[in-house]
Write a protein that holds these residues in place. Structure first.
Motif, PDB file in Angstrom:
ATOM      1  N   ASP A 255      46.291  14.865  15.899  1.00 10.87           N
ATOM      2  CA  ASP A 255      46.927  14.341  14.695  1.00 10.87           C
ATOM      3  C   ASP A 255      48.160  13.525  15.086  1.00 10.87           C
ATOM      4  O   ASP A 255      49.023  14.003  15.824  1.00 10.87           O
ATOM      5  N   SER A 257      51.405  11.483  13.539  1.00 10.78           N
ATOM      6  CA  SER A 257      52.244  11.416  12.345  1.00 10.78           C
ATOM      7  C   SER A 257      52.385   9.966  11.883  1.00 10.78           C
ATOM      8  O   SER A 257      52.085   9.024  12.633  1.00 10.78           O
ATOM      9  N   PRO A 258      52.856   9.756  10.655  1.00  9.61           N
ATOM     10  CA  PRO A 258      53.134   8.383  10.205  1.00  9.61           C
ATOM     11  C   PRO A 258      54.087   7.645  11.138  1.00  9.61           C
ATOM     12  O   PRO A 258      53.931   6.441  11.357  1.00  9.61           O
ATOM     13  N   ARG A 261      52.115   6.583  14.070  1.00 13.49           N
ATOM     14  CA  ARG A 261      51.258   5.465  13.691  1.00 13.49           C
ATOM     15  C   ARG A 261      52.060   4.172  13.621  1.00 13.49           C
ATOM     16  O   ARG A 261      51.576   3.099  14.012  1.00 13.49           O
ATOM     17  N   ASP A 418      48.459   9.435   3.766  1.00 15.94           N
ATOM     18  CA  ASP A 418      49.885   9.427   4.067  1.00 15.94           C
ATOM     19  C   ASP A 418      50.229   8.586   5.296  1.00 15.94           C
ATOM     20  O   ASP A 418      51.299   8.708   5.865  1.00 15.94           O
ATOM     21  N   SER A 420      49.013   8.858   8.169  1.00 20.12           N
ATOM     22  CA  SER A 420      48.803   9.557   9.429  1.00 20.12           C
ATOM     23  C   SER A 420      47.436   9.175   9.983  1.00 20.12           C
ATOM     24  O   SER A 420      46.608   8.577   9.295  1.00 20.12           O
ATOM     25  N   LYS A 422      44.100  10.707  12.354  1.00 21.97           N
ATOM     26  CA  LYS A 422      43.440  11.825  13.020  1.00 21.97           C
ATOM     27  C   LYS A 422      42.396  11.243  13.959  1.00 21.97           C
ATOM     28  O   LYS A 422      41.543  10.462  13.545  1.00 21.97           O
TER      29      LYS A 422
END
Length: 453
Positions: A255, A257-258, A261, A418, A420, A422
């Motif tokens: 994962d 996070s924003p 990203r 959001d 994010s 994956k």
């Protein structure tokens, strides 16, 4: 005392025979690729799925009407496939009955946890179920109700009629109609066929490909002749020993996070690429660390629909191999992926037989272990909207936790609401060996986190 789940239908399941016009249409290039790959890998997943957790008051009649309008508008949801002496052809079929449009179920006496478990079971069942291409409609809509305040909508569409962009069109139109923006129904001729729609676009694409296929064939032959047929990771994979179950895999989920990203997007902008291409470069670097090969193929979908068909629901994406040459650094691999993706896109109109000829094998002889696949999914990007507060998407419902796996390596990148990301990376331990799979996954995680930070 534990609750008992009683699953009972709200509507009947009368399945009338399908009748439709007899005119046959060609398959799109994407559909031809799909059928060819089905011959190679019969166990492949053949559906695309979305699921929605509908929290709050739901206007069920409006939702059922939206499903009806969606199927009426989009011709790709009303086709069947017929084998002929010249291969598969597709034909339009009439609108299904109301009972066949959607299956409504009620799950009584369930806790939230058990409701979620039931929805996941439905997801897994639908995505693994087979399709009778001559008798079944190419979609399954299921509305599952736990209470007046909680429903789940599960949408499964046969991959032969829809690609990821098409799924975005489906989501957009479904929820637009539900919110009250009526869909324009297609103009029909006297036989009930769409005057303009997916089948017409398939004919246009066939003509377009026929003009370009000969020119592109030489490019593909030159590109693919120099690429090894298999993925050789014997130096790292030979330590396992013994026969392993084909389904045994090494899987990691990462994962981002924003903020991470945002960092990916900054690096991608500097290098003139996309975030997906950036991650493919990291992926290629991890693969090259397992092998002495000078080149690898990464199969990924390319949308080759024409501009006029951007809003047409259908299967226009073709899985084309991107050739990546070995480089000395991760940054160089990222540039190599970017350039190769652009070159592949420029030559994307290609007949399936050209790829088969370039391999030098019959369809049933291309080695499965040469398959490296990568995919990008926008989870719910076109679904929920700010003005529909009671509609949310539960990404845990998005897909089952397992799938039939044939490729040696598989990378999927999912973009969430959001911002994010994956990343799911799956390595087939049977093809690679468990040690090689673990090392590859570990390498990818470390390199990706370095770039993201």
């Amino acid at each position: 005392m534990e609750s008992v789940i009683d699953v009972s239908p709200i509507s009947g399941r009368d399945l009338p025979p399908i009748h439709g016009a007899c005119r046959m249409f060609p398959l799109t290039v994407g559909q031809q690729h799909h059928h060819a790959r089905q011959l190679l890998q019969p166990s492949r997943r053949t559906a695309i799925q979305r699921s929605f957790r509908l929290a709050g008051e739901l206007d069920v009649p409006s939702l059922l009407d939206a499903v009806r309008a969606l199927v009426q508008r989009h011709e790709a949801l009303r086709v069947s496939f017929v084998p002929t002496d010249e291969g598969y052809r597709q034909r339009p079929i009439l609108m299904p009955s109301a009972a066949r449009l959607i299956n409504c179920q009620r799950v009584d006496g369930a806790s939230e946890e058990r409701f979620r478990a039931y929805v996941r079971a439905v997801l897994a069942k639908d995505i693994l179920a087979s399709w009778d291409e001559r008798e079944d409609y190419p979609f399954r809509f299921r509305l599952i109700r736990m209470s007046q305040q909680l429903h789940a909508l599960v949408v499964t569409v046969q991959h032969a009629v829809i690609d990821l962009r098409g799924m975005g069109v489906l989501e957009r139109d479904l929820w637009a109609h539900y919110r009250g923006k009526r869909l324009l129904e297609p103009a029909l001729d006297e036989s009930g066929e769409s005057v303009s729609g997916f089948l017409g676009a398939a004919c246009q694409q066939q003509q377009f490909v026929e003009r370009l296929a000969a020119r592109n064939a030489r490019f593909w032959k030159n590109r693919l002749d120099s690429v090894p047929r298999g993925l050789d990771v014997t130096p790292l994979g030979s330590a396992d020993g013994g026969r392993q179950d084909f389904e045994e895999t090494h899987r990691i989920e990462i994962d981002f996070s924003p903020r991470e990203r945002d960092n990916f997007e900054h690096v991608a902008a500097v290098t003139g690429s996309t975030v997906f291409q950036l991650l493919l470069g990291i992926f290629a670097s991890s693969v090259f660390r397992l092998s002495d090969q000078r080149k690898i193929l990464i199969h990924m979908p390319f949308d080759i629909r024409q501009r006029a068909n951007v809003g047409t629901l259908g299967m226009f994406a073709a899985s084309l191999p991107v050739v990546v040459n070995r480089k000395s650094t991760v940054e160089a691999h990222q540039r190599e992926v970017r350039d190769s993706v652009l070159q592949t896109a420029m030559h994307g109109h290609i007949s399936p037989q050209t790829l088969v000829d370039a391999y030098g094998h019959n369809l049933d002889q291309i080695p499965l272990r040469s398959q490296i696949q990568a995919n990008y999914v926008e989870v719910g990007r076109a679904t929920a909207s700010p003005d529909l507060a009671d509609l949310t998407v539960d990404t845990d419902y998005y897909k089952p936790r397992f799938r039939p796996l044939a490729p040696a390596l598989y990378l999927q990148v999912a973009s969430n609401f959001d911002r994010s990301l994956k990343v799911e990376l799956i390595a087939n331990c049977t093809s690679l060996g468990a040690v090689a799979a673990m090392n590859m996954a570990t390498s990818f995680r470390r390199l990706a986190k370095e770039v993201a930070s």
